[in-house]
Design a protein around this motif. Structure first.
Motif, mmCIF file in Angstrom:
data_model
loop_
_atom_site.group_PDB
_atom_site.id
_atom_site.type_symbol
_atom_site.label_atom_id
_atom_site.label_comp_id
_atom_site.label_asym_id
_atom_site.label_seq_id
_atom_site.Cartn_x
_atom_site.Cartn_y
_atom_site.Cartn_z
ATOM 1 N N SER A 5 82.508 5.565 77.174
ATOM 2 C CA SER A 5 82.548 6.782 76.360
ATOM 3 C C SER A 5 81.113 7.245 76.175
ATOM 4 O O SER A 5 80.183 6.611 76.688
ATOM 5 N N SER A 6 80.921 8.303 75.438
ATOM 6 C CA SER A 6 79.557 8.799 75.236
ATOM 7 C C SER A 6 78.729 7.871 74.354
ATOM 8 O O SER A 6 77.509 7.999 74.295
ATOM 9 N N THR A 7 79.377 6.895 73.700
ATOM 10 C CA THR A 7 78.656 5.973 72.817
ATOM 11 C C THR A 7 78.858 4.509 73.182
ATOM 12 O O THR A 7 78.455 3.619 72.431
ATOM 13 N N LEU A 8 79.485 4.216 74.333
ATOM 14 C CA LEU A 8 79.728 2.828 74.741
ATOM 15 C C LEU A 8 79.449 2.646 76.217
ATOM 16 O O LEU A 8 80.081 3.289 77.058
ATOM 17 N N GLN A 9 78.487 1.770 76.532
ATOM 18 C CA GLN A 9 78.173 1.448 77.926
ATOM 19 C C GLN A 9 78.584 0.004 78.187
ATOM 20 O O GLN A 9 78.252 -0.905 77.423
ATOM 21 N N VAL A 10 79.302 -0.216 79.305
ATOM 22 C CA VAL A 10 79.745 -1.543 79.733
ATOM 23 C C VAL A 10 78.865 -1.961 80.908
ATOM 24 O O VAL A 10 78.700 -1.203 81.869
ATOM 25 N N VAL A 11 78.273 -3.162 80.826
ATOM 26 C CA VAL A 11 77.387 -3.673 81.871
ATOM 27 C C VAL A 11 78.051 -4.881 82.520
ATOM 28 O O VAL A 11 78.449 -5.825 81.832
ATOM 29 N N ILE B 140 70.768 2.142 68.509
ATOM 30 C CA ILE B 140 71.642 1.098 69.034
ATOM 31 C C ILE B 140 72.433 0.568 67.840
ATOM 32 O O ILE B 140 71.851 0.074 66.877
ATOM 33 N N SER B 141 73.753 0.683 67.899
ATOM 34 C CA SER B 141 74.556 0.232 66.756
ATOM 35 C C SER B 141 75.186 -1.131 66.976
ATOM 36 O O SER B 141 75.684 -1.730 66.029
#
Length: 159
Positions: A34-40, A61-62
């Protein structure tokens, strides 16, 4: 030993070292869920004992959530730190007599506002070989050193 035998031996040695140094090939990838969640995630890694992923970021960074790729409980540790506009996320196995993790899977998630730009990926295998891949506008640059068995060749894909 004749000169031909010496040359053949050196050639075999170079080929063996070349094969070993590329045995840990793997890929790191990011996916903006999403615009606020990056999966690595990583795929195709062999013997990953520790890692560090560095970002430049704007906004805030939350939270960082580890996916326990290297192990869980007392077998591995995970963390993150920020300094200025640099975020570092890391993980390491804790038992020096075991091999690293192999295969594919998720490393962590980053909850954020603003932008994240991955600047480097550092991987260490159980032999102590450090492979650093830095990313810029023209792509990634990989350097390997230390340890006794070569290191990982890492590429990045962003979706």
């Amino acid at each position: 030993m004749s000169r031909i035998e010496v040359k053949a031996s050196l050639l075999l040695l170079v080929l063996a070292l070349f094969t070993v140094s590329f045995a840990n090939a793997g890929t790191i990838s990011t996916n903006d869920a999403s615009s606020t969640l990056q999966v690595v995630s990583v795929s195709g890694v062999t013997d990953m004992y520790a890692y560090e992923v560095n970002y430049d970021y704007t906004g805030s960074i939350s939270g960082i959530t580890s996916a326990n790729f290297l192990g869980s409980g007392s077998s591995a540790t995970y963390g993150s730190t920020t300094k200025g506009n640099v975020l570092s996320v890391y993980g390491s196995k804790l038992n020096s007599i075991t091999t690293g993790a192999s295969g594919s899977g998720q490393l962590f998630n980053v909850s954020h506002s603003g932008t994240l730009t991955m600047t480097s990926f550092i991987e260490i295998d159980s032999a102590g070989t450090v492979t650093t891949t830095t990313f810029g506008s023209s792509g990634g640059t990989t350097t390997t050193g230390g340890g006794s068995s070569g290191g990982a060749v890492v590429s990045i894909t962003t979706t």
